[in-house]
Design a protein around this motif. Structure first.
Motif, PDB file in Angstrom:
ATOM      1  N   LYS A 191      30.777  -4.981  24.094  1.00  0.00           N
ATOM      2  CA  LYS A 191      31.292  -6.326  24.312  1.00  0.00           C
ATOM      3  C   LYS A 191      31.008  -7.181  23.084  1.00  0.00           C
ATOM      4  CE  LYS A 191      30.484  -6.336  29.336  1.00  0.00           C
ATOM      5  NZ  LYS A 191      29.794  -7.057  30.440  1.00  0.00           N
ATOM      6  N   PRO A 192      31.837  -8.200  22.824  1.00  0.00           N
ATOM      7  CA  PRO A 192      31.571  -9.089  21.689  1.00  0.00           C
ATOM      8  C   PRO A 192      30.468 -10.082  22.010  1.00  0.00           C
ATOM      9  CG  PRO A 192      33.514  -9.843  22.863  1.00  0.00           C
ATOM     10  CD  PRO A 192      33.088  -8.555  23.534  1.00  0.00           C
ATOM     11  N   GLY A 193      29.688 -10.421  20.997  1.00  0.00           N
ATOM     12  CA  GLY A 193      28.630 -11.395  21.198  1.00  0.00           C
ATOM     13  C   GLY A 193      28.239 -12.042  19.891  1.00  0.00           C
ATOM     14  N   LEU A 194      27.317 -12.959  19.972  1.00  0.00           N
ATOM     15  CA  LEU A 194      26.751 -13.567  18.778  1.00  0.00           C
ATOM     16  C   LEU A 194      25.270 -13.825  18.988  1.00  0.00           C
ATOM     17  CD1 LEU A 194      26.254 -16.835  19.327  1.00  0.00           C
ATOM     18  CD2 LEU A 194      28.690 -16.991  18.868  1.00  0.00           C
ATOM     19  N   ILE A 195      24.555 -13.949  17.887  1.00  0.00           N
ATOM     20  CA  ILE A 195      23.138 -14.283  17.918  1.00  0.00           C
ATOM     21  C   ILE A 195      23.024 -15.779  17.633  1.00  0.00           C
ATOM     22  CG2 ILE A 195      20.867 -13.810  16.952  1.00  0.00           C
ATOM     23  CD1 ILE A 195      22.150 -11.405  18.365  1.00  0.00           C
ATOM     24  N   ASP A 196      22.419 -16.525  18.563  1.00  0.00           N
ATOM     25  CA  ASP A 196      22.355 -17.972  18.387  1.00  0.00           C
ATOM     26  C   ASP A 196      21.221 -18.380  17.443  1.00  0.00           C
ATOM     27  OD1 ASP A 196      19.942 -18.004  19.838  1.00  0.00           O
ATOM     28  OD2 ASP A 196      20.860 -18.718  21.684  1.00  0.00           O
ATOM     29  N   ALA A 197      21.039 -19.672  17.237  1.00  0.00           N
ATOM     30  CA  ALA A 197      20.055 -20.170  16.277  1.00  0.00           C
ATOM     31  C   ALA A 197      18.631 -19.810  16.657  1.00  0.00           C
ATOM     32  CB  ALA A 197      20.189 -21.687  16.147  1.00  0.00           C
ATOM     33  N   GLU A 198      18.398 -19.488  17.928  1.00  0.00           N
ATOM     34  CA  GLU A 198      17.071 -19.108  18.389  1.00  0.00           C
ATOM     35  C   GLU A 198      16.892 -17.598  18.432  1.00  0.00           C
ATOM     36  OE1 GLU A 198      16.557 -21.004  22.139  1.00  0.00           O
ATOM     37  OE2 GLU A 198      16.385 -23.013  21.286  1.00  0.00           O
ATOM     38  N   GLY A 199      17.881 -16.868  17.928  1.00  0.00           N
ATOM     39  CA  GLY A 199      17.786 -15.412  17.912  1.00  0.00           C
ATOM     40  C   GLY A 199      18.143 -14.752  19.221  1.00  0.00           C
ATOM     41  N   LYS A 200      18.772 -15.492  20.139  1.00  0.00           N
ATOM     42  CA  LYS A 200      19.147 -14.945  21.436  1.00  0.00           C
ATOM     43  C   LYS A 200      20.585 -14.440  21.415  1.00  0.00           C
ATOM     44  CE  LYS A 200      15.997 -18.013  23.936  1.00  0.00           C
ATOM     45  NZ  LYS A 200      15.883 -19.110  24.943  1.00  0.00           N
ATOM     46  N   LEU A 201      20.820 -13.387  22.178  1.00  0.00           N
ATOM     47  CA  LEU A 201      22.144 -12.779  22.262  1.00  0.00           C
ATOM     48  C   LEU A 201      22.992 -13.517  23.295  1.00  0.00           C
ATOM     49  CD1 LEU A 201      24.225 -10.545  21.678  1.00  0.00           C
ATOM     50  CD2 LEU A 201      22.965  -9.069  23.279  1.00  0.00           C
ATOM     51  N   ARG A 202      24.175 -13.957  22.862  1.00  0.00           N
ATOM     52  CA  ARG A 202      25.115 -14.659  23.741  1.00  0.00           C
ATOM     53  C   ARG A 202      26.409 -13.847  23.865  1.00  0.00           C
ATOM     54  NH1 ARG A 202      22.860 -19.403  26.199  1.00  0.00           N
ATOM     55  NH2 ARG A 202      21.147 -20.056  24.832  1.00  0.00           N
ATOM     56  N   ASP A 203      26.968 -13.861  25.055  1.00  0.00           N
ATOM     57  CA  ASP A 203      28.191 -13.099  25.328  1.00  0.00           C
ATOM     58  C   ASP A 203      29.431 -13.895  24.919  1.00  0.00           C
ATOM     59  OD1 ASP A 203      29.843 -11.059  26.382  1.00  0.00           O
ATOM     60  OD2 ASP A 203      30.087 -12.210  28.231  1.00  0.00           O
ATOM     61  N   LEU A 204      30.345 -13.242  24.203  1.00  0.00           N
ATOM     62  CA  LEU A 204      31.601 -13.865  23.764  1.00  0.00           C
ATOM     63  C   LEU A 204      32.814 -13.334  24.515  1.00  0.00           C
ATOM     64  CD1 LEU A 204      31.323 -14.079  19.847  1.00  0.00           C
ATOM     65  CD2 LEU A 204      31.505 -15.992  21.448  1.00  0.00           C
ATOM     66  N   SER A 205      32.598 -12.551  25.557  1.00  0.00           N
ATOM     67  CA  SER A 205      33.708 -11.877  26.233  1.00  0.00           C
ATOM     68  C   SER A 205      34.766 -12.825  26.771  1.00  0.00           C
ATOM     69  CB  SER A 205      33.175 -11.017  27.384  1.00  0.00           C
ATOM     70  OG  SER A 205      32.328 -10.002  26.911  1.00  0.00           O
ATOM     71  N   ALA A 206      34.360 -14.033  27.153  1.00  0.00           N
ATOM     72  CA  ALA A 206      35.322 -14.994  27.702  1.00  0.00           C
ATOM     73  C   ALA A 206      36.097 -15.713  26.608  1.00  0.00           C
ATOM     74  CB  ALA A 206      34.595 -16.013  28.583  1.00  0.00           C
ATOM     75  N   VAL A 207      35.695 -15.514  25.368  1.00  0.00           N
ATOM     76  CA  VAL A 207      36.316 -16.209  24.232  1.00  0.00           C
ATOM     77  C   VAL A 207      37.215 -15.280  23.428  1.00  0.00           C
ATOM     78  CG1 VAL A 207      35.866 -17.574  22.158  1.00  0.00           C
ATOM     79  CG2 VAL A 207      34.297 -17.719  24.108  1.00  0.00           C
ATOM     80  N   VAL A 208      36.730 -14.080  23.117  1.00  0.00           N
ATOM     81  CA  VAL A 208      37.501 -13.081  22.369  1.00  0.00           C
ATOM     82  C   VAL A 208      37.328 -11.726  23.037  1.00  0.00           C
ATOM     83  CG1 VAL A 208      37.436 -14.258  20.136  1.00  0.00           C
ATOM     84  CG2 VAL A 208      35.581 -12.701  20.760  1.00  0.00           C
ATOM     85  N   LYS A 209      38.307 -10.858  22.863  1.00  0.00           N
ATOM     86  CA  LYS A 209      38.223  -9.550  23.508  1.00  0.00           C
ATOM     87  C   LYS A 209      37.336  -8.589  22.746  1.00  0.00           C
ATOM     88  CE  LYS A 209      42.488  -7.795  21.322  1.00  0.00           C
ATOM     89  NZ  LYS A 209      43.831  -7.222  21.575  1.00  0.00           N
ATOM     90  N   ASP A 210      37.134  -8.849  21.445  1.00  0.00           N
ATOM     91  CA  ASP A 210      36.335  -7.948  20.617  1.00  0.00           C
ATOM     92  C   ASP A 210      36.035  -8.642  19.295  1.00  0.00           C
ATOM     93  OD1 ASP A 210      34.968  -5.673  19.836  1.00  0.00           O
ATOM     94  OD2 ASP A 210      36.658  -4.303  20.093  1.00  0.00           O
ATOM     95  N   ILE A 211      35.185  -8.025  18.477  1.00  0.00           N
ATOM     96  CA  ILE A 211      35.005  -8.454  17.094  1.00  0.00           C
ATOM     97  C   ILE A 211      35.693  -7.397  16.239  1.00  0.00           C
ATOM     98  CG2 ILE A 211      33.391  -9.069  15.262  1.00  0.00           C
ATOM     99  CD1 ILE A 211      33.262 -10.932  17.673  1.00  0.00           C
ATOM    100  N   GLY A 212      36.946  -7.634  15.935  1.00  0.00           N
ATOM    101  CA  GLY A 212      37.749  -6.682  15.185  1.00  0.00           C
ATOM    102  C   GLY A 212      38.611  -7.398  14.168  1.00  0.00           C
ATOM    103  N   PRO A 213      39.583  -6.716  13.585  1.00  0.00           N
ATOM    104  CA  PRO A 213      40.416  -7.314  12.533  1.00  0.00           C
ATOM    105  C   PRO A 213      41.003  -8.675  12.889  1.00  0.00           C
ATOM    106  CG  PRO A 213      40.837  -4.959  12.670  1.00  0.00           C
ATOM    107  CD  PRO A 213      39.927  -5.289  13.813  1.00  0.00           C
TER     108      PRO A 213
END
Length: 282
Positions: free
Chosen positions: A13-35
């Motif tokens: 699943k796509p995600g990002l690491i926030d400013a506090e180093g925590k993993l956040r889910d991006l699934s509701a925003v983008v389907k993947d981290i791709g081209p």
């Protein structure tokens, strides 16, 4: 931003690491981290998100390669003068370009499997460049504008296959599991100078590589420009840019990977990897 893909192989699943180093889910925003998510426009939209409003991912899930849909895995050889010296090879006048098979790509902490019959498998911590915009015959001055971001790569290599079994390096570079990438794709706005990054690799807890991208013979901008003269670079393509000294092939006596070894490596600001070496298995 630090973009990631997390979860079981093939189901990341796509995600990002926030400013506090925590993993956040991006699934509701983008389907993947791709081209499709790597252009300046797409990244700008992600940058505007309120990260504290994104779902927090609990636990410590597996991290996959932070980019999906990689079309080309381009590699540069002998790009540190001190590494060239330790291998006994001449400093190249132009970048040495070869390819790693995309089938070797895996997550940053997945096990590295020794190929069947391997006797000289080796390690290489490297800076990876991820292309965000189609690049064809781009100038060195503008080259980094085509980059989405950077990542840590372990360019695992089988030296007998690479050097002793013909002039093509590719056969020693693309074995299954020989391309750990990640844990993050760090967007270029967070890496203002890719030529000032410390890098290291430990084997079984002992520091064997300790270098910096400042000693690269050909810098990131030169490499993007140079490679774009010979092939069109597409969003999601990865260029791995060479390694500093300290590889097993350069040691006296030489040291190569064996079952049970553990590689730990990282690049300043780009995250760390850890891989257990396992025997060949079909």
């Amino acid at each position: 931003m630090k973009l990631v893909r997390y979860g079981n192989p093939g189901k990341e699943k796509p995600g990002l690491i926030d400013a506090e180093g925590k993993l956040r889910d991006l699934s509701a925003v983008v389907k993947d981290i791709g081209p499709e998510q790597l252009s300046d426009t797409a990244l700008a939209k992600l940058r505007k998100l309120r990260t504290d409003k994104l779902p927090l991912v609990r636990g410590t899930p597996r991290m996959g390669c932070p980019v999906s849909g990689i079309g080309k895995f381009v590699a540069i050889g002998l790009n540190y003068s001190d590494h060239a010296a330790e291998t006994g090879m001449a400093i190249p006048k132009e970048p040495i370009v070869f390819m790693k098979a995309i089938s070797c790509i895996q997550g940053p902490n997945d096990p590295v499997m020794l190929p069947k019959g391997s006797v000289k498998s080796d390690w290489e911590v490297e800076l990876g460049i991820v292309i965000g915009t189609r690049a064809r015959y781009v100038s060195q001055k503008s080259a980094l504008d085509f980059v989405a971001g950077y990542c840590t790569v372990n360019d695992v290599s089988e030296r007998e296959y690479q050097i002793e079994r013909g002039p093509q390096w590719d056969k020693g570079k693309g074995c299954d599991t020989f391309g750990p990438i990640g844990p993050w794709l760090v967007t270029r706005d967070e890496v203002p100078n890719p030529q000032k990054l410390a890098m290291w690799l430990d084997l079984n807890g002992k520091r064997v590589q300790n270098g910096s991208t400042k000693t690269m013979i050909f810098g990131a901008a030169k490499l993007v420009s140079y490679v774009s003269q010979f092939m069109t670079l597409m969003p999601g393509d990865v260029i791995t840019t060479g390694t500093p000294p300290g590889v097993g092939m350069g040691m006296k006596p030489q040291v190569f990977l064996k079952k049970g070894d553990v590689m730990a490596l990282g690049i300043e600001g780009l995250g760390e990897q850890r891989q257990l070496v396992v025997p060949f298995k079909l």
